[in-house]
Design an enzyme around this catalytic site. Sequence first.
Site, PDB file in Angstrom:
ATOM      1  N   ASP A  78      -4.377  -2.810  -5.653  1.00  0.00           N
ATOM      2  CA  ASP A  78      -3.493  -2.278  -5.000  1.00  0.00           C
ATOM      3  C   ASP A  78      -3.871  -0.818  -4.594  1.00  0.00           C
ATOM      4  O   ASP A  78      -5.040  -0.373  -5.081  1.00  0.00           O
ATOM      5  CB  ASP A  78      -2.387  -1.995  -6.035  1.00  0.00           C
ATOM      6  CG  ASP A  78      -1.014  -1.482  -5.132  1.00  0.00           C
ATOM      7  OD1 ASP A  78      -0.737  -2.014  -4.249  1.00  0.00           O
ATOM      8  OD2 ASP A  78      -0.469  -0.490  -5.610  1.00  0.00           O
TER       9      ASP A  78
ATOM     10  N   HIS B 134       5.303   7.092  -4.540  1.00  0.00           N
ATOM     11  CA  HIS B 134       4.444   7.116  -5.402  1.00  0.00           C
ATOM     12  C   HIS B 134       4.210   8.461  -6.400  1.00  0.00           C
ATOM     13  O   HIS B 134       3.380   8.489  -7.337  1.00  0.00           O
ATOM     14  CB  HIS B 134       2.810   6.845  -4.787  1.00  0.00           C
ATOM     15  CG  HIS B 134       2.545   7.521  -3.844  1.00  0.00           C
ATOM     16  ND1 HIS B 134       2.187   8.979  -3.549  1.00  0.00           N
ATOM     17  CD2 HIS B 134       2.164   7.151  -2.255  1.00  0.00           C
ATOM     18  CE1 HIS B 134       1.919   9.378  -2.638  1.00  0.00           C
ATOM     19  NE2 HIS B 134       1.920   8.398  -1.623  1.00  0.00           N
TER      20      HIS B 134
ATOM     21  N   HIS C 114       5.418   4.092  -7.953  1.00  0.00           N
ATOM     22  CA  HIS C 114       4.407   3.035  -7.538  1.00  0.00           C
ATOM     23  C   HIS C 114       3.207   3.779  -8.116  1.00  0.00           C
ATOM     24  O   HIS C 114       3.142   4.994  -8.005  1.00  0.00           O
ATOM     25  CB  HIS C 114       4.244   2.646  -6.233  1.00  0.00           C
ATOM     26  CG  HIS C 114       5.463   1.933  -5.682  1.00  0.00           C
ATOM     27  ND1 HIS C 114       5.225   0.631  -5.584  1.00  0.00           N
ATOM     28  CD2 HIS C 114       6.860   2.169  -5.495  1.00  0.00           C
ATOM     29  CE1 HIS C 114       6.617  -0.036  -5.278  1.00  0.00           C
ATOM     30  NE2 HIS C 114       7.172   0.767  -5.155  1.00  0.00           N
TER      31      HIS C 114
END
Length: 246
Positions: free
Chosen positions: A7, A57, A154
């Site tokens: 990711d 994030h 995230h």
Amino acid sequence: MRYVVLDTETTGMPVTDGHRIIEIGCVELEGRRLTGRHFHYYLQPDREVDEGAIAVHGITNEFLVGKPRFKDIADEFFEFIKGAELIIHNAAFDIGFINNEFALLGQSDRSDIAEHCGVLDTLLMARGRHPGQRNSLDALCKRYDVDNSGRDLHGALLDAEILADVYLAMTGGQTNLSLAGESGEDSGNGPQASPIRRITGRAPGRVILASEAEVQAHMARMAVIEKSSGAPALWVQMEQPAAPEA
């Protein structure tokens, strides 16, 4: 089979607007077991992170000051993923950014990472299995009962770890192949085997062969499993003859 669940987090999107990778997280699987090896870096992108991306994030411009640049970790990253099957949720996004980073370094031989790795997109897999439903990583965690309670924002490494659990659940649900009686701990020389007790003095059991219809049904089921998991069963791969040496 060696898999790398991957990711990334970025300064924003799309990549064509000059956005860059600011975090890469990878975890390694061999067969269906986590090996404990991982790859993780935060990266200085040499541009501002969009406010909208920070909201997703939580990685700020101030946090990235002094972090390495992609060029500093490019070789190490490439060696980690080379030859593996990459498991990525929405692979087109991450692969596009990775290819762009190598292209910016003038490394044309690495600017199409799919030439060096297989790519399995769990988003496409999920859409095929659950058409018309939400197939975000959070939605899949809920659907497959994968714990993501530690995920407020995230993060590339955390998301890669969660995606590994989701992938294993989507492709069979078995996340640990330890045999019954094993301690689950490695001695450094492979799993510890439980003692085997042999039974003597018993007449051989009757062997009943599968019928032709049963064999055909088995082969059809194996084809379904191969399609859903993206690879043949391990015992099928082991039975395939080795490629002749050049």
